[in-house]
Design a protein around this motif. Sequence first.
Motif, PDB file in Angstrom:
ATOM      1  N   SER A  77      -7.993   8.707   1.498  1.00 19.43           N
ATOM      2  CA  SER A  77      -7.013   9.377   2.373  1.00 19.43           C
ATOM      3  C   SER A  77      -5.963  10.108   1.537  1.00 19.43           C
ATOM      4  O   SER A  77      -5.558  11.224   1.881  1.00 19.43           O
ATOM      5  N   LYS A 108      -9.941  -4.450  -0.633  1.00 20.49           N
ATOM      6  CA  LYS A 108      -8.515  -4.109  -0.617  1.00 20.49           C
ATOM      7  C   LYS A 108      -7.766  -4.845  -1.711  1.00 20.49           C
ATOM      8  O   LYS A 108      -6.642  -4.517  -2.040  1.00 20.49           O
ATOM      9  N   SER A 166      -0.671   7.414   2.992  1.00 14.39           N
ATOM     10  CA  SER A 166      -0.993   8.842   2.776  1.00 14.39           C
ATOM     11  C   SER A 166       0.018   9.735   3.513  1.00 14.39           C
ATOM     12  O   SER A 166       0.287  10.855   3.086  1.00 14.39           O
ATOM     13  N   GLN A 206      -5.720   0.819  -3.427  1.00 18.98           N
ATOM     14  CA  GLN A 206      -5.129   1.793  -2.501  1.00 18.98           C
ATOM     15  C   GLN A 206      -6.215   2.574  -1.752  1.00 18.98           C
ATOM     16  O   GLN A 206      -7.377   2.604  -2.176  1.00 18.98           O
ATOM     17  N   ASP A 207      -5.787   3.227  -0.671  1.00 20.65           N
ATOM     18  CA  ASP A 207      -6.711   4.056   0.099  1.00 20.65           C
ATOM     19  C   ASP A 207      -6.825   5.429  -0.597  1.00 20.65           C
ATOM     20  O   ASP A 207      -6.237   6.424  -0.177  1.00 20.65           O
ATOM     21  N   LEU A 241       0.829  -1.203   0.000  1.00 19.14           N
ATOM     22  CA  LEU A 241       0.000   0.000   0.000  1.00 19.14           C
ATOM     23  C   LEU A 241       0.863   1.251   0.000  1.00 19.14           C
ATOM     24  O   LEU A 241       1.970   1.265   0.541  1.00 19.14           O
TER      25      LEU A 241
END
Length: 490
Positions: free
Chosen positions: A174, A314, A138, A170-171, A135
């Motif tokens: 954020s 995810k 952020s 990915q997030d 990942l």
Amino acid sequence: MSKGLKAKLTEYTGEDFYPYHMPGHKRRDFFDFPQNIAALDITEIDGFDNLHAPSGVLCDVENRLARVYSADESHMLINGSTAGVLSAISVCMSGAEGKCGSALIMGRNSHKSAYNAAYICDTPVTYLQESESFLINSEDVEKSLLNEEAMGRRVGCVFITSPTYEGVVQDVMSIAKVCHMHYVPLIVDAAHGAHLGFSEGFAENPLKLGADICIMSLHKTLPSLTQTAVVHLKGERVDRRRLGRFLRIYQSSSPSYILMASIDECTAFLEGESVRRPNHFDEFADRYKGFLSRVKGLKNIYAGGFLEGADGKKCDIGKCIIRDKNGVLSGKKIYDILRSEFMLQPEMAGKEYCLSMFTVMDEDEAYDRMYGALGEIDVNYDKYAEKSKAERSDGRDEGAEIKVYVLKDEYVNSEKGKQKGIRAAWDAECEILDIGMAAGRISAEFVSMYPPGTPIVVPGEIYDEERIGLIADSVRKGLNVQGIEISRDL
Ligand SMILES: Cc1ncc(COP(=O)(O)O)c(C=O)c1O
């Protein structure tokens, strides 16, 4: 003399190979195209609009795309996501003096098209490294933004890939928040995520999570022809008019109406799916999860998400990583067995795993045939493992001589050689030498495994033992490594 590509294609597709690879339509007659495909192959004649200044039927397709994906504006791409990535980065790095980007922050795991954009724009690049869980953090994005600001450079955009080729999501939310706090647009390369958001079983569409530009290959995961893709815009952080300029620069001036019709049909399919519950994507997610729970019972073979225990949020559904739990069979070996003994064609062979793709177009046959093959490999595992070990001790794969391109020492020590960055190194005078001699030398080429096309070495980066080992090992395992020269003792 070969028999010709069309004859070869006809012969191959007439055989019983099952496609666990792109394009996402899985060679099904998805839109009832006529037998004579040339009948639809026209150019910009009356009534058929112009992709580079759409106001009629093509404008309708793009508006429909924007509606389906909740974008403010969408543009058809007929040169794949590649054209979208090049255009998206170019627009962020261009503009009036003082307003254009002078630095690019991007994932080190980006596709080669992003690196090519950095080369064309001749911009300094700061890389975001993935953590051990693959990942991008952020906090790392924030640090990079602050660093660039401290150096007095204006960041044109942050560029990330989600989902990745292997399905890691990915997030985005954020990362978008951090970017926007610094007034920097976020580009999400979702080439592998055109299906996101269409089922509860998938991760969300990046545009709904804060992406300012999002690029999606329809052909990779949806029923649409190869090369069809779309670039979406949301919000006001990116100059919309100028994006059109770059699309005109990078895309063909003779866009295929067959490809554009495919995009339109695919959009109509998505429109239908967005109102139907459960829809075909929900059924796909259920079927795929059912398949994974069946293969969980295998003793020696793992098949599932890149991140184990992945739930579709995810780690994207459909990217099926197959590997030997004992580490004896390489990814290439599993790939070769599936192909030669079971007539199953996976998407790619990696060093440790083989990747197979499932899409919304797969029916029971896809799951049953793969399950059957994996089950047989599992039962006869000892036989396969022994054969594989014997081949390795044969030294059969050891004969490859690998040469790499590096910068000439004269150049590195010259005044010009002080210039850093991809453009300077890729354009500089280079020489070719044995990979065994490359430690400490600066690469003059991109070296990547294809697929997926993420570089192992970028021009300007130094060859260290790790990179040298990775390249040599990949070549010896029979993987497709580009940007080097290989000769084999016959
Ligand atoms: C992450 C990523 N981005 C962009 C591309 C380019 O997409 P296309 O092949 O549609 O041009 C690819 C292709 O494999 C990719 O994997």
